[in-house]
Design an enzyme around this catalytic site. Structure first.
Site, PDB file in Angstrom:
ATOM      1  N   ASN A  48       0.833  -1.194   0.000  1.00  0.00           N
ATOM      2  CA  ASN A  48       0.000   0.000   0.000  1.00  0.00           C
ATOM      3  C   ASN A  48       0.871   1.248   0.000  1.00  0.00           C
ATOM      4  OD1 ASN A  48       0.624  -0.777   2.763  1.00  0.00           O
ATOM      5  ND2 ASN A  48      -0.921   0.675   3.478  1.00  0.00           N
ATOM      6  N   GLU A  50       0.346   5.216   0.691  1.00  0.00           N
ATOM      7  CA  GLU A  50      -0.566   6.249   1.177  1.00  0.00           C
ATOM      8  C   GLU A  50      -0.192   7.611   0.606  1.00  0.00           C
ATOM      9  OE1 GLU A  50      -1.843   4.243   5.410  1.00  0.00           O
ATOM     10  OE2 GLU A  50      -0.569   6.016   5.467  1.00  0.00           O
ATOM     11  N   GLU A  61      -2.929  -4.641  -3.226  1.00  0.00           N
ATOM     12  CA  GLU A  61      -3.390  -5.533  -4.281  1.00  0.00           C
ATOM     13  C   GLU A  61      -3.396  -4.830  -5.636  1.00  0.00           C
ATOM     14  OE1 GLU A  61      -5.686  -6.562  -0.458  1.00  0.00           O
ATOM     15  OE2 GLU A  61      -4.874  -4.775  -1.422  1.00  0.00           O
ATOM     16  N   CYS A  92     -10.075  -5.239   0.165  1.00  0.00           N
ATOM     17  CA  CYS A  92     -11.250  -4.364   0.182  1.00  0.00           C
ATOM     18  C   CYS A  92     -12.081  -4.612  -1.076  1.00  0.00           C
ATOM     19  CB  CYS A  92     -10.820  -2.904   0.281  1.00  0.00           C
ATOM     20  SG  CYS A  92     -10.131  -2.206  -1.240  1.00  0.00           S
TER      21      CYS A  92
END
Length: 141
Positions: A48, A50, A61, A92
């Site tokens: 990830n 941010e 992903e 998610c």
């Protein structure tokens, strides 16, 4: 697709846990990694990323899928996911849809830092999904 062997699961697990080091998560401190296993045996890592503008954050992903596709890979055997939460972390909803675009039958392995993991086929995580085949045969206007 056939499930991975125990040795294959452990290798995917190790690579997934290692890939968490790639996370850029200074705001949430929630590190997530995803590793795709391609049909030719390559592992493609993602983490990830941010952003101070939270809407611009990119999930692990999605990072792995984009990296894979832009380097010529579109056939996947499995995806491993891990987070710093200490529990199994599923993808998610948006990530489920992105995975579905390229690997509708993929097995999703969700690992913890311990030996625990949960494997679910994407079809169980995203039942009755919408995909490219739903658009290909539309009549021309």
């Amino acid at each position: 697709m056939a499930p991975l062997s125990e040795a294959g699961i452990q290798e995917l697990r190790a690579k997934t846990l290692e890939a968490r080091k790639l996370s850029y998560s200074p705001y949430s401190k929630f590190k997530v990694s995803a590793v795709l296993l391609t049909d030719d045996g390559q592992y493609i890592e993602g983490a990830n990323i941010e952003n101070a503008s939270y809407g611009a954050c990119i999930c692990a992903e999605q990072t792995a899928i984009v990296k894979a596709v832009t380097t010529g890979h579109k056939n996947f055997v499995a995806i491993g996911i891990s987070s710093s939460a200490g529990t199994v972390t599923p993808p998610c909803g948006i990530c489920r849809q992105v995975i579905r675009e390229f690997a509708p039958q993929i097995d999703v392995y969700m690992f913890t830092e311990k030996e625990d993991y949960l494997m679910q086929p994407l079809t169980a995580l995203l039942p009755h999904s919408f995909g490219p085949e739903d658009l290909l045969d539309l009549p021309a206007k």
